[in-house]
Design a protein around this motif. Structure first.
Motif, PDB file in Angstrom:
ATOM      1  N   TYR A   1      11.937 -37.079  -1.509  1.00  0.00           N
ATOM      2  CA  TYR A   1      10.576 -37.559  -1.188  1.00  0.00           C
ATOM      3  C   TYR A   1      10.360 -38.927  -1.851  1.00  0.00           C
TER       4      TYR A   1
ATOM      5  N   ILE B   1      14.078 -23.460   0.690  1.00  0.00           N
ATOM      6  CA  ILE B   1      13.015 -24.372   0.235  1.00  0.00           C
ATOM      7  C   ILE B   1      12.907 -25.550   1.209  1.00  0.00           C
TER       8      ILE B   1
ATOM      9  N   ARG C   1       0.262 -25.544  -4.412  1.00  0.00           N
ATOM     10  CA  ARG C   1       0.773 -26.441  -5.471  1.00  0.00           C
ATOM     11  C   ARG C   1      -0.305 -26.632  -6.546  1.00  0.00           C
TER      12      ARG C   1
ATOM     13  N   GLY D   1      15.741 -33.387  -8.454  1.00  0.00           N
ATOM     14  CA  GLY D   1      14.660 -32.567  -7.895  1.00  0.00           C
ATOM     15  C   GLY D   1      13.765 -31.994  -8.978  1.00  0.00           C
ATOM     16  N   PHE D   2      12.850 -31.168  -8.545  1.00  0.00           N
ATOM     17  CA  PHE D   2      11.809 -30.566  -9.387  1.00  0.00           C
ATOM     18  C   PHE D   2      12.194 -29.146  -9.740  1.00  0.00           C
TER      19      PHE D   2
ATOM     20  N   ARG E   1      13.330 -32.950   2.839  1.00  0.00           N
ATOM     21  CA  ARG E   1      12.682 -32.939   4.154  1.00  0.00           C
ATOM     22  C   ARG E   1      11.682 -34.078   4.234  1.00  0.00           C
TER      23      ARG E   1
ATOM     24  N   HIS F   1      19.495 -23.827  -2.234  1.00  0.00           N
ATOM     25  CA  HIS F   1      18.878 -25.162  -2.345  1.00  0.00           C
ATOM     26  C   HIS F   1      19.715 -26.102  -3.226  1.00  0.00           C
TER      27      HIS F   1
ATOM     28  N   MET G   1      10.710 -20.122  -8.272  1.00  0.00           N
ATOM     29  CA  MET G   1      11.744 -20.989  -7.687  1.00  0.00           C
ATOM     30  C   MET G   1      13.176 -20.572  -7.952  1.00  0.00           C
TER      31      MET G   1
ATOM     32  N   MET H   1       3.701 -33.940  -5.451  1.00  0.00           N
ATOM     33  CA  MET H   1       4.376 -33.483  -4.225  1.00  0.00           C
ATOM     34  C   MET H   1       3.355 -33.016  -3.197  1.00  0.00           C
TER      35      MET H   1
ATOM     36  N   PHE I   1      17.579 -35.814  -4.117  1.00  0.00           N
ATOM     37  CA  PHE I   1      17.633 -34.362  -3.913  1.00  0.00           C
ATOM     38  C   PHE I   1      16.205 -33.817  -3.894  1.00  0.00           C
ATOM     39  N   SER I   2      15.820 -33.181  -2.815  1.00  0.00           N
ATOM     40  CA  SER I   2      14.533 -32.490  -2.700  1.00  0.00           C
ATOM     41  C   SER I   2      13.380 -33.410  -3.100  1.00  0.00           C
ATOM     42  N   MET I   3      12.694 -33.182  -4.235  1.00  0.00           N
ATOM     43  CA  MET I   3      11.628 -34.114  -4.619  1.00  0.00           C
ATOM     44  C   MET I   3      12.177 -35.537  -4.742  1.00  0.00           C
TER      45      MET I   3
HETATM   46  C1  MLT Z   1      12.517 -29.595  -5.411  1.00  0.00           C
HETATM   47  O1  MLT Z   1      13.528 -28.900  -5.351  1.00  0.00           O
HETATM   48  O2  MLT Z   1      12.533 -30.769  -5.821  1.00  0.00           O
HETATM   49  C2  MLT Z   1      11.210 -28.989  -4.983  1.00  0.00           C
HETATM   50  O3  MLT Z   1      11.330 -27.621  -4.843  1.00  0.00           O
HETATM   51  C3  MLT Z   1      10.765 -29.524  -3.683  1.00  0.00           C
HETATM   52  C4  MLT Z   1       9.483 -28.912  -3.224  1.00  0.00           C
HETATM   53  O4  MLT Z   1       8.920 -28.040  -3.901  1.00  0.00           O
HETATM   54  O5  MLT Z   1       9.007 -29.312  -2.152  1.00  0.00           O
END
Ligand code: MLT
Length: 260
Positions: free
Chosen positions: A95, A211, A129, A24-25, A117, A237, A148, A184, A90-92
């Protein structure tokens, strides 16, 4: 599209099913350390890159779109001689995993969506962002870390873990951080990708994830035929590090259920 070479960890037997872990990010492959250990102990090959602009990976030009990040990951896998693999994001990284599915559907043998998500950003979130990206370019990682970190871990998390996560976030190159934020913000809606998923799918979410909340995880579980949902108590998260055993156990069971 300019593709980048991703530094990555690649452990375990070459003939075992590869499990690819996308972080993730603004983190790096080490956020999967406990799951890497558990999957390797269970006999799997584990491949975990640092994604563009984060960890030790090179920084690209322009927004780190999910398309570019997925193409980087697929090229890394081509070069490693990996055709079919199980994929966890995981998260990003989730995506990015949706984009890998769109670019190479026949190569994904199983999917784990961890604290992520399918829906895109709202226009306000996207604007936020871009504003944060501009601040990061001027001020460094501070604005992201301050916004964060309190939401990554619960207030009960081990202070040493919190300090370790903060160090990783602050080590992210500001330009890499800014490009990931922009990428993102531009990510497409992945909800229409869900119904076509026909591989064993695991969805994991921290009970207190603010998150990517449990409702988003439940919506994905409802949309993906046969998906298994695991809600992890006592985690926000960053479930992989705050409740590593719960996530590792779920992922090893998932990986064992996959026909490569
Ligand atoms: C992450 O955990 O990768 C980011 O917080 C995801 C997001 O900001 O949408």
């Amino acid at each position: 599209m300019d593709l980048l070479d991703l530094p990555h960890l690649d452990v375990g037997p070459r003939d075992a099913m590869p499990v690819v872990l996308l972080h993730g990010f603004p983190l790096d492959h080490a956020m999967w350390a406990p799951q890497k250990e558990a999957l390797q102990r269970a006999g799997f090959r584990v491949i975990a890159p640092d994604l563009r602009g984060q960890g030790k990976a090179p920084v690209g030009h322009g927004p780190a779109t999910m398309q570019a990040q997925a193409a980087d990951a697929l090229r890394m896998l081509d070069r490693a001689g990996v055709r079919r693999f199980a994929l966890a994001g995981f998260s990003m990284g989730g995506y990015v995993a949706f984009e890998v599915l769109r670019q190479a559907p026949g190569r994904v043998a199983g999917l784990a969506l961890v604290d992520t998500r399918a829906e895109p950003d709202s226009p306000e979130a996207r604007q936020g962002r871009y504003q944060t990206a501009a601040r990061v370019r001027k001020e460094g990682p501070g604005p992201v870390v301050e916004g964060m970190l309190p939401r990554l871990l619960t207030s009960a998390a081990d202070p040493a873990l919190r300090a370790q996560v903060e160090r990783t976030m602050r080590a992210t190159p500001p330009e890499g951080m800014a490009q990931a934020l922009e990428g993102m913000g531009e990510r497409p809606d992945s909800r229409s990708t869900l119904a076509a998923i026909r591989v064993p799918t695991l969805i994991v979410v921290g009970e207190q994830d603010a998150i990517t909340p449990t409702e988003a995880a439940k919506a994905m579980a409802d949309a993906i035929p046969g998906a298994k949902l695991v809600v992890v108590p006592g985690a926000a998260h960053l479930t992989t590090l705050e409740r590593p055993d719960a996530v590792s156990d779920a992922m090893v069971a998932w990986a064992r259920s996959i026909k490569p």
